[in-house]
Enzyme design. Structure first.
Site, PDB file in Angstrom:
ATOM      1  N   HIS A 177       0.922  -1.355   0.035  1.00 45.39           N
ATOM      2  CA  HIS A 177      -0.211   0.114   0.111  1.00 45.39           C
ATOM      3  C   HIS A 177       0.728   1.551  -0.080  1.00 45.39           C
ATOM      4  CE1 HIS A 177      -3.661  -2.091   2.063  1.00 45.39           C
ATOM      5  NE2 HIS A 177      -4.137  -1.746   0.786  1.00 45.39           N
ATOM      6  N   CYS A 277      -2.611   2.638   9.165  1.00 38.50           N
ATOM      7  CA  CYS A 277      -3.569   2.131   8.612  1.00 38.50           C
ATOM      8  C   CYS A 277      -4.888   1.661   9.387  1.00 38.50           C
ATOM      9  CB  CYS A 277      -2.744   0.868   8.685  1.00 38.50           C
ATOM     10  SG  CYS A 277      -1.424   0.264   7.734  1.00 38.50           S
TER      11      CYS A 277
HETATM   12  N1  ARG Z   1      -4.611  -7.035   7.022  1.00 37.92           N
HETATM   13  C1  ARG Z   1      -4.796  -5.477   6.270  1.00 37.92           C
HETATM   14  C2  ARG Z   1      -4.214  -5.778   4.567  1.00 37.92           C
HETATM   15  O1  ARG Z   1      -3.515  -6.442   4.049  1.00 37.92           O
HETATM   16  C3  ARG Z   1      -3.403  -5.014   6.265  1.00 37.92           C
HETATM   17  C4  ARG Z   1      -3.850  -3.376   5.694  1.00 37.92           C
HETATM   18  C5  ARG Z   1      -2.796  -2.570   6.050  1.00 37.92           C
HETATM   19  N2  ARG Z   1      -4.028  -1.160   5.770  1.00 37.92           N
HETATM   20  C6  ARG Z   1      -2.728  -0.145   5.352  1.00 37.92           C
HETATM   21  N3  ARG Z   1      -3.064   1.406   4.785  1.00 37.92           N
HETATM   22  N4  ARG Z   1      -1.664  -0.356   4.716  1.00 37.92           N
HETATM   23  O2  ARG Z   1      -5.130  -5.783   4.009  1.00 37.92           O
END
Ligand code: ARG
Length: 284
Positions: A177, A277
């Site tokens: 991300h 996150c």
């Molecule tokens: N386990 C989640 C996923 O893989 C973690 C998300 C983390 N969020 C972020 N904004 N980077 O989607």
């Protein structure tokens, strides 16, 4: 002997923020959709909740407003609220998850916005993991793609939110991300450009050139700061909330006049998440 007077750091001005967060009461790692998630490793929902509570209280101590959305059983990643909406000028662009395991989260957040009086709520037609891949600089929306958010979602965000979008390509699966590789330290004003921090190696060569061109005075993070989720920070323009381990980055930020606040997110990191996150910013 020549004495060089130290340059006094700039005084940074914080602005009060409004955040939406989701307590990790049903936190677990029972599937793997990013390289950090290992379902064979033990995870403590209790410890995750304690770390999350400390993060929420840190925001409140800094004077920010934190709203909470009710978590749902069976949605262990719902704590990562940033993935569920992009809100600029009160306009809400919801989300559409790539992984089936997270798909149902989008509707819970959509309903929260509608029930809290947001009139302008649009759900995307393209895969769009919201602030996980979108960072608002005050002037443009930096938009990540490569692993989660569909590049066509960038055009959709530009159309729905009415802000210029700058597409950036992520190339390292650990930084899947945009918010794992870049964050905004201070938003642009009428007379100044935004300041950001990022980890260049997470981006394609072209995107690195775009970032260098747009943000020549960015704070660059090293591999260790990236690996502890140091780029998953949250700044109010002055105070920067960061994982405990992001020590080099914290020192670089302090040199630029920012004030780092460290939080322990070790349990949340097992799901591939950090402070940002967990934090959806609601911009009026
Ligand atoms: N386990 C989640 C996923 O893989 C973690 C998300 C983390 N969020 C972020 N904004 N980077 O989607």
């Amino acid at each position: 002997m020549e004495v060089v007077a130290p340059v006094p750091p700039v005084t940074r001005v914080p602005t009060t923020r409004r955040y939406l967060m989701c307590p990790p009461r049903y936190f677990a790692v029972n599937y793997s959709i990013n390289p950090w998630m290992d379902p064979s490793q033990p995870v403590s929902a209790e410890r995750a909740l304690a770390q999350w509570t400390e993060l929420r209280d840190t925001y409140r101590r800094l004077g920010h407003t934190v709203e909470e959305i009710e978590p749902r059983p069976g949605l262990p990643d719902m704590v990562f609220a940033a993935n569920s909406g992009t809100v600029i000028d009160g306009r809400v662009l919801g989300s559409r998850f790539r992984a089936e395991q997270r798909a149902a989260e989008a509707e819970h957040f959509r309903r929260w916005f509608v029930e809290h009086g947001y009139r302008d709520v649009v759900m995307p037609t393209k895969i769009n993991e919201a602030e996980g891949d979108f960072a608002w600089t005050g002037r443009e929306l930096l938009a990540g793609t490569g692993f989660r958010t569909d590049p066509e979602a960038h055009a959709e965000a530009q159309e729905v939110l009415g802000v210029p979008v700058v597409s950036l390509r992520l190339t390292d699966p650990r930084y899947y991300h945009l918010d794992t590789a870049l964050f905004v330290l201070a938003e642009a004003t009428d007379t100044t450009r935004a300041q950001i921090a990022y980890y260049p190696d997470a981006f394609s060569p072209g995107s690195r050139r775009v970032l260098a061109r747009l943000f020549p005075d960015a704070v660059l993070a090293d591999a260790d700061d990236a690996a502890c989720f140091g780029l998953n920070g949250v700044s109010d323009g002055r105070n920067v909330v960061l994982p405990l381990e992001a020590t080099t980055l914290a020192a670089r930020l302090a040199d630029r006049g920012y004030v780092p606040y460290h939080v322990d997110i070790s349990e949340l990191r097992k799901a591939g998440g950090g402070p940002k996150c967990c934090t959806l910013e609601i911009r009026k």
